[in-house]
Design an enzyme around this catalytic site. Structure first.
Site, PDB file in Angstrom:
ATOM      1  CD  GLU A  71      35.595   5.514 -26.337  1.00  0.00           C
ATOM      2  OE1 GLU A  71      36.190   4.783 -25.522  1.00  0.00           O
ATOM      3  OE2 GLU A  71      34.900   6.493 -25.962  1.00  0.00           O
ATOM      4  CD  GLU A  72      33.005   8.430 -24.085  1.00  0.00           C
ATOM      5  OE1 GLU A  72      32.901   7.400 -23.386  1.00  0.00           O
ATOM      6  OE2 GLU A  72      33.850   9.312 -23.866  1.00  0.00           O
ATOM      7  CG  HIS A  80      32.231   9.032 -18.876  1.00  0.00           C
ATOM      8  ND1 HIS A  80      32.021   7.664 -18.807  1.00  0.00           N
ATOM      9  CD2 HIS A  80      33.038   9.222 -19.945  1.00  0.00           C
ATOM     10  CE1 HIS A  80      32.661   7.080 -19.796  1.00  0.00           C
ATOM     11  NE2 HIS A  80      33.292   8.014 -20.495  1.00  0.00           N
TER      12      HIS A  80
END
Length: 473
Positions: free
Chosen positions: A332-333, A430
């Protein structure tokens, strides 16, 4: 806990169940089926003493740790997830693989050379290029916004290090991320096309710690990859103060990041089979991968844990009408690759509705919908079930989405979004600070109960939700 009492929460759940049955007598009352009575008790226990979500988060972040998309660690996490989901009793557990681009972070160092020599704390953004082997030293030119950078003359930027300053504001719904996040997502390509040697941005985060925030960005057509880095917020403040002295500022960079071909990623899928296979699938999940700086507890081990624990509670209560499909999305990231891969692999299947958990582990305070207009009465009944849990309707119909499910949503599948409190989410997002100790166990248990109530309602409601009219990709 921010509001209410955990001890009173189970009674609120039961009150919500009773209220739903009273408002909509035509729906099967929760208490009319022994399996559903058992499920109510399971929800009650989840609010008081659920340990599964915590166990999954603790084990995943401890035994695997960071899970960068396409890495060996992400592959180990998939194997770990398959074994764990099978042991929990889920059906049809499997991995659906796909390829992703592989990027290595390497190292990143920066120092102000003149006029006031000192080191800077920063990290590379996804897909950053490296500096030459001996490093890069250049003058810094600052811009207060992405629009200001776009409007700049190329001659004023060519060969220099661009620095984009900004401030992100903490909000409960995280709405400022969409605005400020464009600097990270698009700024490197804009700077490259203007001839910049590198770009520095203030971290897309709301903290004041000396911990930089990484994140994804992709090079636009015509943009040559350049070093792209995020300064920790205090270091961005420091660089701004130096620049305000009015003297030319020179910065030295050493970055070894590189793109390195393709790697394998994948979605881990498990199911609670429904009584009626033709009634459609209720999809819930989160993403398995994380950035490599922290251990990905908030983003998003907590999300896969919440949805898994909720699905397990429902499975233990009895067989639901619809199949509940649990998806731990991969990669996803770095660009929603897991959601896109799922969409293409399952576009021919009947999906009833989707919900996702990918905004941390703090309490849920609202829900939003993206459904066809004729489904809104059913959503009001859902609201009646959620209201006693302290959750309110928010926004307008059509606002609901998610990260990975936004890709699947393009097929017109209805979406219900549970809004977690994001006030502190972007303090951690993050960063190396995204670790297990940031998860509030009480709020975590509440999230499991809320997701279980939502998924159970969606799986058992006899009304089929029609597709939402959208453009098919």
């Amino acid at each position: 806990m921010r509001t209410g009492s955990l001890a009173s929460f189970p009674m609120k759940i039961l009150h919500g169940i009773a209220l739903l049955s009273a408002i909509v007598p035509s729906l099967p009352a929760f208490a009319q089926s022994p399996a559903l009575v058992e499920d109510a008790a399971t929800l009650r226990d989840a609010a008081l003493s659920d340990s599964l979500a915590w166990d999954i988060t603790e084990q995943l972040t401890t035994e695997i740790g960071p899970r960068q998309a396409g890495s060996d660690a992400e592959a180990r996490a998939r194997d770990w997830a398959v074994a764990r989901l099978k042991a929990l009793g889920f059906a049809n557990v499997r991995v659906e693989t796909f390829e992703v681009p592989w990027w290595e972070r390497g190292t990143a160092k920066a120092s102000v050379i003149a006029p006031y020599p000192q080191p800077l704390t920063l990290t590379a953004l996804g897909n950053s290029a490296a500096t030459p082997s001996k490093g890069l030293t250049a003058e810094v030119v600052a811009f207060e916004s992405l629009d200001a950078l776009r409007a700049a003359a190329a001659a004023s930027i060519r060969g220099k290090i661009v620095f984009v300053t900004h401030r992100m504001t903490a909000t409960q719904d995280g709405s400022h991320y969409g605005v400020v996040g464009a600097i990270r997502r698009s700024g490197p390509s804009v700077a490259s096309k203007l001839g910049a040697a590198a770009i520095l941005i203030r971290s897309i985060g709301t903290d004041n710690h000396r911990v930089p925030h990484t994140g994804s960005q992709s090079w636009a057509d015509g943009a040559t990859p350049i070093p792209a880095l995020a300064l920790a917020n205090p270091d961005a403040d420091q660089l701004e103060r130096i620049l305000k002295r009015g003297k030319p500022v020179t910065v030295s960079l050493e970055v070894t990041a590189r793109a390195a071909g393709k790697r394998m990623s994948g979605n881990v899928i498990a199911e609670v089979p429904g009584r009626d296979p033709a009634a459609g699938v209720v999809l819930i999940g989160g993403h398995l991968d994380s950035w490599d700086e922290g251990t990905g507890a908030i983003d998003d081990a907590s999300g896969v844990a919440i949805t898994t624990a909720a699905a397990k509670r429902i499975m233990d209560a009895g067989q639901p009408l619809r199949t509940i499909r649990l998806v731990w999305f991969g990669s996803e990231e770095i660009g929603l690759f897991g959601g896109a891969a799922y969409r293409e692999a399952h576009r021919g299947e009947k999906h009833h509705v989707m919900a996702e958990s990918d905004f941390g582990a703090d309490r849920v305070w609202r829900y939003q919908t993206s459904v066809a207009p004729e489904a809104l009465p059913s959503m009001r009944r859902l609201g009646a079930a959620l209201a006693p849990l302290g959750i309110v309707a928010g926004g307008k119909n059509g606002d609901a989405s998610g990260s990975d499910i936004s890709e699947i949503q393009k097929l017109g599948i209805p979406v219900i979004e549970l809004g977690q409190d994001g006030t502190r989410y972007f303090d951690l997002h993050h960063t190396a600070d995204d670790t297990l100790d940031k998860v509030d166990p009480q709020d975590f248990r509440r999230q499991v109960a809320v997701m279980a109530v939502l998924a159970y309602y969606l799986a058992e409601s006899p009304q089929a939700l029609p597709r939402v009219v959208r453009k098919t990709p």
